[in-house]
Design an enzyme around this catalytic site. Structure first.
Site, short mmCIF file in Angstrom:
data_model
loop_
_atom_site.label_atom_id
_atom_site.label_comp_id
_atom_site.label_asym_id
_atom_site.label_seq_id
_atom_site.Cartn_x
_atom_site.Cartn_y
_atom_site.Cartn_z
N ASP A 70 0.83 -1.21 0.00
CA ASP A 70 0.00 0.00 0.00
C ASP A 70 0.87 1.26 0.00
O ASP A 70 2.00 1.24 0.48
CB ASP A 70 -0.91 -0.03 1.24
N HIS A 100 3.14 3.27 -8.69
CA HIS A 100 3.01 1.83 -8.97
C HIS A 100 4.29 1.30 -9.61
O HIS A 100 4.77 0.23 -9.27
CB HIS A 100 1.82 1.57 -9.90
N LEU A 124 10.92 -20.70 -3.47
CA LEU A 124 9.84 -19.81 -3.03
C LEU A 124 8.60 -19.93 -3.92
O LEU A 124 8.71 -19.92 -5.14
CB LEU A 124 10.34 -18.36 -3.09
C1 FPP Z 1 -1.90 0.10 -3.39
O1 FPP Z 1 -1.43 1.42 -3.34
C2 FPP Z 1 -1.25 -0.62 -4.47
C3 FPP Z 1 -1.90 -1.21 -5.51
C4 FPP Z 1 -3.35 -1.20 -5.66
C5 FPP Z 1 -1.15 -1.88 -6.60
C6 FPP Z 1 0.09 -2.60 -6.20
C7 FPP Z 1 0.90 -2.86 -7.42
C8 FPP Z 1 2.24 -2.80 -7.51
C9 FPP Z 1 3.12 -2.57 -6.36
C10 FPP Z 1 2.97 -2.97 -8.80
C11 FPP Z 1 2.38 -3.89 -9.83
C12 FPP Z 1 2.25 -5.30 -9.42
C13 FPP Z 1 2.92 -6.32 -9.97
C14 FPP Z 1 2.64 -7.70 -9.53
C15 FPP Z 1 3.94 -6.13 -10.99
P1 FPP Z 1 -2.46 2.60 -3.56
O2 FPP Z 1 -2.49 2.94 -5.00
O3 FPP Z 1 -3.79 2.22 -2.97
O4 FPP Z 1 -1.79 3.76 -2.73
P2 FPP Z 1 -2.53 4.87 -1.88
O5 FPP Z 1 -3.24 4.16 -0.75
O6 FPP Z 1 -1.42 5.73 -1.41
O7 FPP Z 1 -3.48 5.56 -2.80
#
Ligand code: FPP
Length: 268
Positions: A40, A57, A151
């Site tokens: 997150d 991201h 893993l």
């Molecule tokens: C939450 O942060 C994160 C996500 C919804 C996406 C997570 C994805 C990645 C880390 C990269 C892509 C994944 C792969 C498997 C390559 P948020 O956007 O909700 O952050 P915020 O709470 O600050 O808005």
């Protein structure tokens, strides 16, 4: 001796132990078998830098690389990453598309290294509803890594804990209706066997970066006795040192699973 104790206490208080110090403190015999992470804070991390959320991201993908490498190096058996929830479709189409493309890019770029490191890719969630390109990239990654025995990397994609339970209940109901399963035979191991994580140990440790204290519909059944570790660090800043902090902290905990610790066992 006392000096060492004071130094350690001060360092711990400041949260400043280095990667090397943390590694030295880690007991390799008592590592969690399964670590789960709610990745997150990507959006906030980017916004604070005056950048679009998608920038966060992409940066978060670097954290994935770091954490997967360390998990492999330590010999952790299972790592589950919450990459896209059943609720994430509510986000703007551009962001959803970006995330799906990032997944494809990650799999294309990383699959060789993942296989060299004996990592098995195991996507979990409603995979049929993912865009075709993402589904195909996952199929290839699963096929290429299926014989790997190191893993297991569970990628939670279009994943929801409640949906997972609904799917399991439906499958069990079908078995009962067909006479292959008696209602009396349904117990916890049977239910666990119908989840996406069938055959895997439950997570010992759940890590949530970015400062929130929520489960967010993640592994609702599997987290029953999981230890939680939260940090204000945003996912794109999350590095090996933070995983090591979580692991060292985990090893200081006393897991009782609803029972008593040895020293309490004789008390009443
Ligand atoms: C939450 O942060 C994160 C996500 C919804 C996406 C997570 C994805 C990645 C880390 C990269 C892509 C994944 C792969 C498997 C390559 P948020 O956007 O909700 O952050 P915020 O709470 O600050 O808005």
């Amino acid at each position: 001796m006392l000096k060492d104790l004071v130094r350690n206490w001060r360092e711990r208080k400041k949260g400043q132990l280095s990667e090397e110090d943390l590694l030295a403190r880690l007991d390799r015999q008592r590592l969690p078998r399964h670590v789960a992470i709610i990745m997150d804070g990507n959006g906030r991390w980017a916004r604070r830098r005056g950048m679009p959320r998608t920038f966060g991201h992409r940066a978060g993908m670097e954290s994935i690389r770091d954490i997967v490498r360390l998990s492999t190096q330590l010999g952790i058996g299972y790592l589950t990453l919450y990459a896209f929830s059943t609720e994430n479709w509510k986000r703007p189409t551009d962001e959803v598309n970006f995330l799906m493309n990032l997944l494809v890019e990650y799999l294309h770029k990383e699959i060789d290294e993942l296989c060299q490191n004996n990592i098995r890719i195991h996507p979990i969630g409603l995979l049929d509803e993912l865009p075709a390109k993402a589904g195909e990239a996952l199929q290839v990654a699963v096929a290429r890594s299926r014989h790997n025995s190191g893993l297991t990397l569970n990628l939670a994609l279009n994943y929801g804990g409640r949906t997972e339970l609904v799917e399991a209940v439906r499958a069990i109901a079908r078995e009962v209706a067909s006479g292959r399963l008696f209602p009396e035979s349904i117990d916890e191991p049977v239910i666990a066997g119908y989840l996406y994580t069938a055959g895997q140990p439950d997570p010992d440790l759940l890590i949530r970066p970015a400062g929130d204290y929520r489960v967010s519909n993640f592994l609702l059944w599997q987290l029953a006795y999981t230890e939680f570790w939260m940090t204000p660090v945003m996912w794109p800043d999350f590095r090996k040192v933070h995983l090591l902090q979580a692991l060292v902290d985990y090893q200081r905990r006393e897991r009782r699973f609803g029972g008593l610790i040895k020293s309490q066992a004789g008390e009443n």
